[in-house]
Write a protein that holds these residues in place. Sequence first.
Motif: not given
Length: 428
Positions: A274-279, A302-306, A330-331, A355-364
């Motif tokens: 798991k990685a949480d990246i905020t740039i 699992v990747l949380h990218l902000s 999970e993205l 290609p194997n993503l199962k959960t997608l969360i977008l905060d756009l």
Amino acid sequence: MAKQAKYEGLLDSLPDQILCHILSFLPTRDAVRTSILSRRWRYLFTSSISKLDFHDIKDGLPDPRDVSKQRIKSFKKFVERVFFSPKHQRLEYFRVDDLWVADEDLLSVYNWLCAALWRGVREIDVFLFYADLEQFPNLLFTCSSLVTLKLQFRGSGAEMEVPTNVCSPNLRTLHLKDMEFVDGCSFPRLISGCPVLEDLGLFGCFVDGVNELYIHSLLLKRLVLNYETFTDVQYRYDDLNYAIVIDAPSLVYLKYIGHVARGYTLRNTESLEKADITIFHLKDVDRHRSAALLRGIRNVRVLHLSIHDYDAQFFRWPLNSVHAFHNLLELEFKNHCDNCKLSPTWIVQFLHLVPNLKTLILDLTVADRVFESVPEEVPTCLLYHLKEISIFCFRGDTHTFEMECRSSIIEKLSSLPKISKKCELEIR
């Protein structure tokens, strides 16, 4: 009254060892209160306390800034009485802050640290809000009993110079906040002196005199690098002029918050899950550096990218197969840029690499109607694997959300095949 006296007599008839065991289940504050019961109880609590939490003791008392110096002096005497009691047993946990200690009396905190270390303490949590220690006890770096060490500073930051004989053979958790390593050798010396370290957190910390921050630990499982908490943000961020190198074969979780460093190299991170990246606020040169960071974590599940990128530099670097996240399930993607028209296109291109993503969360947080230019080719994960999609902060004009269009979208989504009979479509 007779019945109460009977119970009190039974309690007094118990040996000190049993009474201390009973007191050990009480919070520090309540255990201390028993010292007024009788002469026998006056120092009995000092033999029962294995967790010494001075923050807990002060809970409910007036703000130290509103009380007299005499009362603060009395509190310090009480602390010393607890520490230097001959009956005081080995410590498990010690937490202290400087809310009751004036700047000129920081020597007391230094002495309390030494006393806790001599008592074989396993966990230390120090939070200095008003002032900083100018020197740390050498025993802090050589204590064999220490398992958890948390040092937090709120102010200009404390300078830490690690001695050459550092050896913490049992330290597993190390959290440092607002600290500055004054020479290039102190930080690597500290990490190498903690052979079983599993949890490392650096919050607003800075290392002087290095071209790269090298973190090498064989057993490290959790790593947090948070540069958001710098006291003088502009000065500190401009001074983040080194590359970050991570070599941790046991690493499971990585969290990074801050501007882009001079470079990123991640070695032996196949175990990363798991990685949480905020740039923040990328410059033109930073987009290639941030790409190196993403390449280093491409094994995560699992990747949380902000992204806080007001010039949209992050979304200008090209994506290709070298950035593919084959294990990602999970993205969560957050874009904090009101005027960015590139992020929707980028996120669709990025979905082709998961290609194997199962959960997608977008905060756009994007401008109106920017999705009109999104590529039409549907990513593989949307066709075969994706099970859950959540979209937040999607904004559009009245044309985008007119009822005719809405009905058409619902009709098309409802006609799609469902893997399970329990699958439900809900649009809010």
